[in-house]
Design an enzyme around this catalytic site. Structure first.
Site, PDB file in Angstrom:
ATOM      1  N   THR A  43      39.608  -7.935  20.833  1.00  0.00           N
ATOM      2  CA  THR A  43      38.682  -7.322  19.881  1.00  0.00           C
ATOM      3  C   THR A  43      37.501  -8.276  19.691  1.00  0.00           C
ATOM      4  OG1 THR A  43      39.924  -8.210  18.008  1.00  0.00           O
ATOM      5  CG2 THR A  43      40.496  -5.986  18.745  1.00  0.00           C
ATOM      6  N   VAL A  45      35.539  -9.663  17.172  1.00  0.00           N
ATOM      7  CA  VAL A  45      35.523 -10.805  16.257  1.00  0.00           C
ATOM      8  C   VAL A  45      36.591 -11.822  16.651  1.00  0.00           C
ATOM      9  CG1 VAL A  45      35.709 -11.559  13.838  1.00  0.00           C
ATOM     10  CG2 VAL A  45      34.571  -9.398  14.383  1.00  0.00           C
ATOM     11  N   CYS A  46      37.761 -11.336  17.050  1.00  0.00           N
ATOM     12  CA  CYS A  46      38.834 -12.238  17.489  1.00  0.00           C
ATOM     13  C   CYS A  46      38.404 -13.022  18.721  1.00  0.00           C
ATOM     14  CB  CYS A  46      40.111 -11.448  17.768  1.00  0.00           C
ATOM     15  SG  CYS A  46      40.752 -10.593  16.315  1.00  0.00           S
ATOM     16  N   THR A  47      37.688 -12.370  19.622  1.00  0.00           N
ATOM     17  CA  THR A  47      37.179 -13.033  20.820  1.00  0.00           C
ATOM     18  C   THR A  47      36.250 -14.178  20.438  1.00  0.00           C
ATOM     19  OG1 THR A  47      37.428 -11.071  22.196  1.00  0.00           O
ATOM     20  CG2 THR A  47      35.747 -12.667  22.894  1.00  0.00           C
ATOM     21  N   MET A  50      38.225 -17.172  18.909  1.00  0.00           N
ATOM     22  CA  MET A  50      38.941 -18.010  19.870  1.00  0.00           C
ATOM     23  C   MET A  50      37.965 -18.795  20.746  1.00  0.00           C
ATOM     24  SD  MET A  50      42.054 -17.757  19.048  1.00  0.00           S
ATOM     25  CE  MET A  50      41.429 -17.534  17.355  1.00  0.00           C
TER      26      MET A  50
END
Length: 156
Positions: A43, A45-47, A50
């Protein structure tokens, strides 16, 4: 399910990461640990969250801190995602089975959704929680805020 608090002893865990390696919190005693929780791999924002950990890996290393990118995704999923994002240094633990158990232990699991909140939890060298911040799901955590917290904790 109560949110983990500053001063609490961080619950230990053993989970597989994106490289099928066992990640055990107590193995990191003597170092600080950042548990950077993201709801789901792949997703936007998660990308970014990280990628920010990976881009700042050397700064974490200088601060004697191990960054871990946690989510409830499976280890093979996290392996494919790490390869896609070119994440080579940061470990991406899979809180997959029992589903969300570590997130539950930290009070971060969203039962109704089946994944964790977006959060950062800092743990000191002795396994105590020193900082907790939960973010709105759509908000990218500010990596500089985390690095500043680490820098200030070193100055004490």
């Amino acid at each position: 399910m109560k949110l983990i608090a500053v001063g609490d002893l961080a619950p230990d865990f053993v989970v597989k990461d994106n490289n099928e390696k066992d990640i055990c919190l107590s193995d990191y005693r003597g170092k600080k640990v950042l548990l950077s929780w993201h709801p789901l791999a792949w997703t936007p924002v998660c990308t970014k969250q990280m990628k920010a950990l990976e881009a700042n890996f050397e700064k974490f290393k200088e601060a004697n801190t191990i960054p871990l990118g946690f989510s409830v995704d499976s280890s093979p999923c996290k392996k494919a995602w790490a390869n896609e994002l070119n994440i080579r240094n940061v470990s991406l633990p899979a809180d997959f089975w029992p589903h969300g158990k570590v997130a539950q232990d930290y009070g971060l699991f969203l039962d109704i959704d089946g994944y964790s909140q977006r959060a950062n939890v800092l743990i000191d060298e002795k396994g105590k929680v020193t900082w907790v911040k939960v973010y709105p799901l759509e908000q990218l955590p500010d990596i500089n805020e985390v690095l500043n917290i680490l820098a200030n904790s070193q100055a004490l």
